[in-house]
Design an enzyme around this catalytic site. Sequence first.
Site, PDB file in Angstrom:
ATOM      1  N   ASP A 210      32.123  68.568  34.874  1.00 35.70           N
ATOM      2  CA  ASP A 210      32.732  67.238  34.900  1.00 35.70           C
ATOM      3  C   ASP A 210      33.697  67.163  36.080  1.00 35.70           C
ATOM      4  OD1 ASP A 210      33.706  64.722  34.330  1.00 35.70           O
ATOM      5  OD2 ASP A 210      34.961  65.364  32.646  1.00 35.70           O
ATOM      6  N   PHE A 211      33.100  67.152  37.284  1.00 38.84           N
ATOM      7  CA  PHE A 211      33.892  66.998  38.509  1.00 38.84           C
ATOM      8  C   PHE A 211      33.902  65.508  38.861  1.00 38.84           C
ATOM      9  CE2 PHE A 211      32.988  71.511  40.392  1.00 38.84           C
ATOM     10  CZ  PHE A 211      33.641  72.080  39.309  1.00 38.84           C
ATOM     11  N   GLU A 212      35.050  64.896  38.775  1.00 39.19           N
ATOM     12  CA  GLU A 212      35.155  63.465  39.021  1.00 39.19           C
ATOM     13  C   GLU A 212      35.813  63.207  40.369  1.00 39.19           C
ATOM     14  OE1 GLU A 212      36.228  61.095  35.646  1.00 39.19           O
ATOM     15  OE2 GLU A 212      35.426  62.571  34.217  1.00 39.19           O
ATOM     16  N   GLN A 213      35.464  62.056  40.944  1.00 39.32           N
ATOM     17  CA  GLN A 213      35.983  61.625  42.245  1.00 39.32           C
ATOM     18  C   GLN A 213      35.550  62.567  43.375  1.00 39.32           C
ATOM     19  OE1 GLN A 213      40.212  60.799  41.920  1.00 39.32           O
ATOM     20  NE2 GLN A 213      39.942  59.814  39.924  1.00 39.32           N
TER      21      GLN A 213
END
Length: 420
Positions: A210-213
């Site tokens: 869950d790597f966001e941005q």
Amino acid sequence: MFIHIVGPGDSLFSIGRRYGASVDQIRGVNGLDETNIVPGQALLIPLYVYTVQPRDTLTAIAAKAFVPLERLRAANPGISPNALQAGAKITIPSISNYIAGTLSFYVLRNPDLDRELINDYAPYSSSISIFEYHIAPNGDIANQLNDAAAIETTWQRRVTPLATITNLTSGGFSTEIVHQVLNNPTARTNLVNNIYDLVSTRGYGGVTIDFEQVSAADRDLFTGFLRQLRDRLQAGGYVLTIAVPAKTSDNIPWLRGYDYGGIGAVVNYMFIMAYDWHHAGSEPGPVAPITEIRRTIEFTIAQVPSRKIIIGVPLYGYDWIIPYQPGTVASAISNQNAIERAMRYQAPIQYSAEYQSPFFRYSDQQGRTHEVWFEDVRSMSRKMQIVREYRLQAIGAWQLTLGFTPGPWLLRKFFTIRKV
């Protein structure tokens, strides 16, 4: 099971008498502590026999039950659609023959509460992604979790535990940390090895990234990292899932870091975060409008096999003060609490036919007007129908501690849940 929309003058007693359900049944399934229901409120009625009401049509009954009209006709061959009699009994056919998975996120609390919640949700769960381990710029795992009880309980209940790996920091999701790891081959390999060691030593069945941005500049490096991680995990028999923001095209500047086609070719499953089209910092509106979810799915299935796709739904909504002032922040609220708030303030619930989303307005003790958008049994049922319509792998949710009492009943209505 079918859904009743509360009308003026309805009470739980009168609704129960109308259909042959007890007040306690209706309260229990819908998670209602109080009885002061409001017009427009959607109630799940846990019966598979429907009592025809005056002016009912077979089409209207099929819509209430979220079943195809042809299936309803086939289940009731002795019923004349053009001569329905009030009081007649209509069998609601089972549609749970679609085999689907579920993947929901769970934020750990303490071992006793972890065991209790997982035991409650296990019959309706395929995988639970435990939140969260976060990464350091050198590829280390930067924290520890007291997750042993949760991992043990999931396996005992035939649910696969996944470790959620994020780029969270005290300041939120960090584009920079991901950039540093992806652009340093040593750090990247270190992270792959550390994730493998974490999964294998803690006893997880796999991982959710869950790597966001993620920045557009790191798009290809991110896909390459996932491929490297997949190869490492695959050797040990572990599953790789990724959580990605919802995209309706590849031309959205802040989402270019996610190559749906490349990612979909690598991972086992893709959890699409199909929510927050309106969010705490935006103007009021639907959090998970069906129009945008459908556009997202159609964009995705052009690049990713449908049986890899998991549609994530929100167990929350937002409460805005209106008129909206730019720069103000709405309060997050669980779906269950939103319904309780409408009942407390006796605020009629409205429903957007376009967005398939419920909302209401109320005035607080200070005289301020609020607008609340959330999810109810109608909007959740539409999302479950879409999983079946597009033949997707699963439905998922953020996140289980928020709760949604009718949720397990709906899952059982629409699906046969795949287990370990």
